[in-house]
Design an enzyme around this catalytic site. Structure first.
Site, PDB file in Angstrom:
ATOM      1  N   GLU A 110       0.838  -1.100  -0.029  1.00 24.31           N
ATOM      2  CA  GLU A 110       0.011  -0.051   0.040  1.00 24.31           C
ATOM      3  C   GLU A 110       0.947   1.326  -0.076  1.00 24.31           C
ATOM      4  OE1 GLU A 110      -3.128   0.539  -0.494  1.00 24.31           O
ATOM      5  OE2 GLU A 110      -3.892  -1.591  -0.394  1.00 24.31           O
ATOM      6  N   GLU A 170      -3.031  13.373  -3.322  1.00 23.95           N
ATOM      7  CA  GLU A 170      -1.722  13.903  -2.854  1.00 23.95           C
ATOM      8  C   GLU A 170      -0.963  12.940  -1.980  1.00 23.95           C
ATOM      9  OE1 GLU A 170      -2.348  17.934  -1.322  1.00 23.95           O
ATOM     10  OE2 GLU A 170      -3.944  18.248  -3.091  1.00 23.95           O
TER      11      GLU A 170
END
Length: 203
Positions: A110, A170
């Site tokens: 991840e 972001e």
């Protein structure tokens, strides 16, 4: 009432007109006309669909995720979520555990998928300082979700380069001193997770 309001605000307010003060109806009508309402309504619909997808399961689902708190110098790695639930909110990188991986493998995957953190996996493993389970029953709006937190301390090296991807709109290094001012802009219990590892709040 909240579900009905997000699904069809005018119909919900009409149905409630006899049970609420007119000033409350007026407030809700004005609030539903503001720009943020559409995004909230979309998120409410996504959560309804998410709940419906599990309706035929023989047992209430318990979801397993991983999350990563990554500290470097006096900064911590945060993402801003690019999609619902929590679109636009700050979060630590993380996601769902896949069938054939350990929680550490999932955490490293991840981190790479969401931030492309420029540090080899072996170096990251060497920086792992703690793992903890966060299992407060109401910690996630998606339902019963147990997450395995992984705390990586990269020390005093230069913060590695990042590139946001996947669920992250972001990704960046945020000064730890700025986290408390953002407490109300975090997904689920991610601020509490940061506090657990970084001691943000005075006890």
């Amino acid at each position: 009432m909240r579900d009905a309001f997000f699904a069809a605000p005018e119909a919900a307010l009409a149905a409630l007109a006899g049970d609420m003060p007119a000033s409350s109806i007026d407030f809700l009508r004005a609030w539903s006309a503001q720009p943020h309402f559409e995004a909230l309504a979309q998120e409410a619909e996504l959560l309804r669909q998410y709940e419906a997808s599990w309706a035929a399961a023989p047992y209430p689902p318990v979801l397993v995720t991983v999350d990563c708190v990554v500290k470097c110098q006096d900064k911590v790695l945060l993402i801003r979520r690019g999609q619902a639930p929590g679109k636009g909110l700050f979060a630590v990188p993380g996601g769902f555990l896949e069938q054939r991986e350990t929680t550490l493998q999932a955490a490293l995957r991840e981190l790479d998928e969401e931030t492309h953190l420029d540090l080899p996996a072996d170096a990251l493993r060497a920086c792992l300082k703690a793992t903890d389970v966060f299992d407060q029953p109401d910690r996630s709006q998606r339902g019963r979700t147990i997450t395995h937190g992984h705390f990586f301390d990269l020390g005093e090296r230069q913060p590695p380069a990042l590139r946001a991807d996947d669920d992250a709109a972001e990704a960046g290094w945020t000064p730890i001193a700025e986290l408390c001012a953002r407490e109300d802009r975090f997904l689920d219990d991610h601020f509490q997770m940061l506090d657990h590892y970084l001691g943000l709040l005075q006890r």
